[in-house]
Write a protein that holds these residues in place. Structure first.
Motif, PDB file in Angstrom:
ATOM      1  N   THR A 232      26.536  -2.446  67.136  1.00 47.38           N
ATOM      2  CA  THR A 232      27.318  -3.349  66.291  1.00 47.38           C
ATOM      3  C   THR A 232      28.023  -4.387  67.150  1.00 47.38           C
ATOM      4  OG1 THR A 232      27.758  -1.521  64.752  1.00 47.38           O
ATOM      5  CG2 THR A 232      29.137  -3.486  64.545  1.00 47.38           C
ATOM      6  N   SER A 233      27.818  -5.661  66.836  1.00 50.48           N
ATOM      7  CA  SER A 233      28.579  -6.720  67.502  1.00 50.48           C
ATOM      8  C   SER A 233      29.505  -7.377  66.481  1.00 50.48           C
ATOM      9  CB  SER A 233      27.645  -7.762  68.130  1.00 50.48           C
ATOM     10  OG  SER A 233      27.052  -8.580  67.155  1.00 50.48           O
ATOM     11  N   LEU A 234      30.739  -7.581  66.897  1.00 48.28           N
ATOM     12  CA  LEU A 234      31.754  -8.193  66.047  1.00 48.28           C
ATOM     13  C   LEU A 234      32.339  -9.387  66.776  1.00 48.28           C
ATOM     14  CD1 LEU A 234      33.761  -8.183  63.606  1.00 48.28           C
ATOM     15  CD2 LEU A 234      35.202  -6.632  64.969  1.00 48.28           C
ATOM     16  N   THR A 235      32.301 -10.557  66.139  1.00 50.34           N
ATOM     17  CA  THR A 235      32.924 -11.743  66.723  1.00 50.34           C
ATOM     18  C   THR A 235      33.849 -12.384  65.705  1.00 50.34           C
ATOM     19  OG1 THR A 235      31.094 -13.207  66.070  1.00 50.34           O
ATOM     20  CG2 THR A 235      30.978 -12.192  68.258  1.00 50.34           C
ATOM     21  N   ILE A 236      34.950 -12.910  66.225  1.00 53.55           N
ATOM     22  CA  ILE A 236      35.932 -13.617  65.400  1.00 53.55           C
ATOM     23  C   ILE A 236      36.117 -14.997  66.009  1.00 53.55           C
ATOM     24  CG2 ILE A 236      38.260 -13.624  64.451  1.00 53.55           C
ATOM     25  CD1 ILE A 236      37.039 -10.405  65.943  1.00 53.55           C
TER      26      ILE A 236
END
Length: 218
Positions: free
Chosen positions: A97-101
């Protein structure tokens, strides 16, 4: 995945998921995936919920490896063994899982072990990861799902398999992005080559290939 150092007998099949990207040019394991981005009434993301259903060939191999009493049924103890291995292993890869903001990397955690079951001849995995920091629905948020070793392909069969759920689901617009691998390679040839040969499992470029759900909360 990376095999836990603790080790268990009969893990040859799951070990294959731990091999570095240099060993394989294309996926050898396939899973149909679903992602739910759960939101709260106060406008935050609370969980990223995953469901993976693996192909029958891989599932059968797992059955052979973990069915220790030979009854062709994975009992609770056998399922617990699979859960232990995949929970330990996937931690090294942020649970795919990759999460970017707003383009910056976000951190996630896994509060509970990955749950597994065997239904209609296929292995299923269920789990939810949480943002480590409060994550308000603000700016551009992207959640991608991808195996950085390129051994397993997690496929979202339709755009309806990547959705925003919960009390604030309508606060942002969302879209599913499916990058073209050839275009990604062509546009990032130099950086991909350097990172791949330097450390194929430790770079952060796999998110370029990931099917992802983008939320626009501006």
């Amino acid at each position: 995945m990376k095999l836990s150092a603790k080790g268990l007998p009969g893990l040859a099949v799951l070990t294959a998921l731990t091999m570095p990207a240099t060993a394989f040019a294309h996926p050898h394991v396939f899973a149909e995936a679903r992602l739910e981005v759960e939101t709260t009434s106060n406008g935050r993301i609370s969980e990223l919920r995953h469901v993976w259903r693996f192909d029958e060939v891989f599932s059968s191999s797992v059955m052979l490896d973990f069915d220790r009493n030979g009854d062709f049924v994975l009992d609770n103890a056998e399922l617990a063994s699979i859960s232990e291995v995949v929970t330990d292993s996937l931690s090294d890869f942020d649970y795919y899982t990759s999460l970017t903001i707003d383009g910056a990397n976000g951190s996630i955690s896994l509060p509970d072990p990955i749950r597994v079951s065997f239904q209609d001849g296929q292995l299923l995995m269920f789990f939810a990861v949480l943002p480590k920091e409060p994550l308000p629905l603000d700016g551009t948020i992207a959640v991608g799902v991808f195996d950085p070793t390129m051994y397993a392909a997690l496929e979202f069969m339709t755009d309806d398999d990547m959705v925003v759920t919960g009390a604030s689901a309508d606060r942002c617009t969302s879209r599913v992005v499916r990058p073209d691998p050839d275009e990604v390679i062509a546009q990032n040839q130099g950086s991909l080559t350097e990172a791949f040969f330097g450390d194929p499992t430790g770079n952060d470029l796999s998110k370029l290939f990931a099917t992802r759900l983008e939320l626009d909360c501006k």
